[in-house]
Design a protein around this motif. Structure first.
Motif, PDB file in Angstrom:
ATOM      1  N   ALA A  63       1.391  -1.121  -0.469  1.00 52.00           N
ATOM      2  CA  ALA A  63       0.436   0.417   0.179  1.00 52.00           C
ATOM      3  C   ALA A  63       1.090   1.514  -0.129  1.00 52.00           C
ATOM      4  CB  ALA A  63      -0.644  -0.227   1.679  1.00 52.00           C
ATOM      5  N   ALA A  64       2.280   1.677   0.417  1.00 51.58           N
ATOM      6  CA  ALA A  64       2.512   2.603   0.213  1.00 51.58           C
ATOM      7  C   ALA A  64       3.661   2.197  -0.677  1.00 51.58           C
ATOM      8  CB  ALA A  64       3.815   2.026   1.870  1.00 51.58           C
ATOM      9  N   GLN A  65       3.691   1.784  -0.975  1.00 51.57           N
ATOM     10  CA  GLN A  65       4.253   1.954  -3.087  1.00 51.57           C
ATOM     11  C   GLN A  65       3.202   1.482  -3.669  1.00 51.57           C
ATOM     12  OE1 GLN A  65       5.499  -2.296  -3.573  1.00 51.57           O
ATOM     13  NE2 GLN A  65       7.597  -2.010  -2.507  1.00 51.57           N
ATOM     14  N   ARG A  66       2.230   1.555  -3.639  1.00 55.43           N
ATOM     15  CA  ARG A  66       1.550   2.109  -4.374  1.00 55.43           C
ATOM     16  C   ARG A  66       1.053   3.347  -4.148  1.00 55.43           C
ATOM     17  NH1 ARG A  66      -3.617  -2.696  -3.800  1.00 55.43           N
ATOM     18  NH2 ARG A  66      -1.666  -4.182  -5.020  1.00 55.43           N
ATOM     19  N   ARG A  67       0.768   4.233  -3.420  1.00 56.12           N
ATOM     20  CA  ARG A  67       0.995   5.893  -2.547  1.00 56.12           C
ATOM     21  C   ARG A  67       1.842   6.578  -3.479  1.00 56.12           C
ATOM     22  NH1 ARG A  67      -1.362   3.951   2.285  1.00 56.12           N
ATOM     23  NH2 ARG A  67       0.821   4.408   3.118  1.00 56.12           N
ATOM     24  N   LEU A  68       3.041   5.733  -3.907  1.00 58.97           N
ATOM     25  CA  LEU A  68       3.982   6.573  -4.220  1.00 58.97           C
ATOM     26  C   LEU A  68       4.195   6.094  -5.917  1.00 58.97           C
ATOM     27  CD1 LEU A  68       6.708   5.250  -2.057  1.00 58.97           C
ATOM     28  CD2 LEU A  68       6.074   7.624  -2.179  1.00 58.97           C
ATOM     29  N   ARG A  69       3.109   5.693  -6.514  1.00 55.61           N
ATOM     30  CA  ARG A  69       3.119   5.515  -7.796  1.00 55.61           C
ATOM     31  C   ARG A  69       2.276   6.449  -8.510  1.00 55.61           C
ATOM     32  NH1 ARG A  69       1.440  -0.296  -8.401  1.00 55.61           N
ATOM     33  NH2 ARG A  69       3.051  -1.417  -7.310  1.00 55.61           N
ATOM     34  N   PRO A  70       2.856   7.245 -10.112  1.00 56.37           N
ATOM     35  CA  PRO A  70       1.933   8.286 -10.451  1.00 56.37           C
ATOM     36  C   PRO A  70       0.626   7.619 -10.450  1.00 56.37           C
ATOM     37  CG  PRO A  70       3.384   7.173 -11.947  1.00 56.37           C
ATOM     38  CD  PRO A  70       4.108   6.823 -10.899  1.00 56.37           C
ATOM     39  N   VAL A  71      -0.075   8.390 -10.884  1.00 62.68           N
ATOM     40  CA  VAL A  71      -1.811   8.160 -10.756  1.00 62.68           C
ATOM     41  C   VAL A  71      -1.860   8.425 -12.765  1.00 62.68           C
ATOM     42  CG1 VAL A  71      -4.084   8.513 -10.476  1.00 62.68           C
ATOM     43  CG2 VAL A  71      -2.449   8.528  -8.530  1.00 62.68           C
TER      44      VAL A  71
END
Length: 192
Positions: A63-71
Motif C-alpha cells: 500500500a505504501a508503494q502504491r501511494r508513491l506510484r504516479p496516477v
C-alpha cells in the motif's frame, strides 16, 4: 511450494559453498520460478543484514508503494474530440445493425408459431398506411446507422493502408464521414 523452497535453499547453498558454480545457481532459481531479492553492495567491513518481511506487513508495504506510484490521467481531464464520438458511434451502430438483423431474423422464423404476420406483404401494407413524416423518420432511423457504419468502415480501411493518419487528417475525415452519412441518410429517407 515445498519443491520451490527446496530448490531455492539448495541453489543458495550451492552458490555460497562453491562460487565457481554460482553461474548455474541463478538459472536454476529462475527455472523454478523463484524470485530473488538482490541486496545492494555495501563497501563497509560489516556484512549487510536483511530481515525478511512478515506476511502481515506485506500488505502495508504494498500500500505504501502504491501511494508513491504516479496516477494515470482519467478521461475526464481531456477535452472530448471527434474521434472519441465517432469511435463509440461506430461500435454502437455496428451492434444495433447486427442485433436488429438477428432479432428480426429470429422473429421472422418464429412468426408462424406465434401467428405474427411478418411476411413482405404485411410489412409493406403496414408501412404504406403510415403518413409521409413517419415513413421518412423510420427510413432515416434505419439509413443513418447503416450509412455511418459503412462510410466509417471505409475510413478505417483507408487507415489500414497507412493513409490519412495525421491528427488533422483524422479530424477532417471524421467530420467528412459524419457529414456524408447525414446527407446520404436524408437522401435515402426521402426516396419514394
Amino acid at each position: 511450494m515445498l519443491a520451490q523452497r527446496f530448490i531455492q535453499l539448495s541453489s543458495r547453498r550451492l552458490q555460497a559453498n562453491q562460487p565457481a558454480l554460482s553461474k548455474f545457481a541463478a538459472p536454476a532459481a529462475i527455472a523454478a520460478r523463484i524470485q530473488a531479492r538482490h541486496v545492494a553492495f555495501q563497501p563497509s567491513s560489516s556484512p549487510v543484514q536483511t530481515t525478511p518481511a512478515k506476511p502481515s506487513d506485506a500488505y502495508s508495504i504494498l500500500a505504501a508503494q502504491r501511494r508513491l506510484r504516479p496516477v494515470s490521467p482519467h478521461l475526464s481531464i481531456y477535452r472530448p474530440q471527434i474521434t472519441w464520438y465517432l469511435s463509440i458511434s461506430n461500435r454502437i451502430t455496428g451492434s444495433l445493425l447486427s442485433g436488429g438483423l438477428y432479432i428480426f431474423s429470429l422473429a421472422y422464423l418464429a412468426s408462424p408459431l406465434f401467428g405474427w404476420h411478418l411476411e413482405s406483404a404485411s410489412l409493406s401494407e403496414w408501412f404504406g398506411s403510415l403518413n409521409a413524416f413517419a415513413k421518412g423518420g423510420i427510413k432515416f432511423m434505419i439509413a443513418m446507422p447503416f450509412t455511418f457504419h459503412s462510410f466509417n468502415g471505409v475510413r478505417h480501411l483507408v487507415w489500414d493502408v497507412g493513409k490519412e493518419l495525421s491528427n488533422r487528417q483524422v479530424q477532417v475525415t471524421g467530420w467528412g464521414v459524419l457529414g456524408i452519412s447525414v446527407v446520404s441518410a436524408m437522401v435515402l429517407a426521402l426516396l419514394v
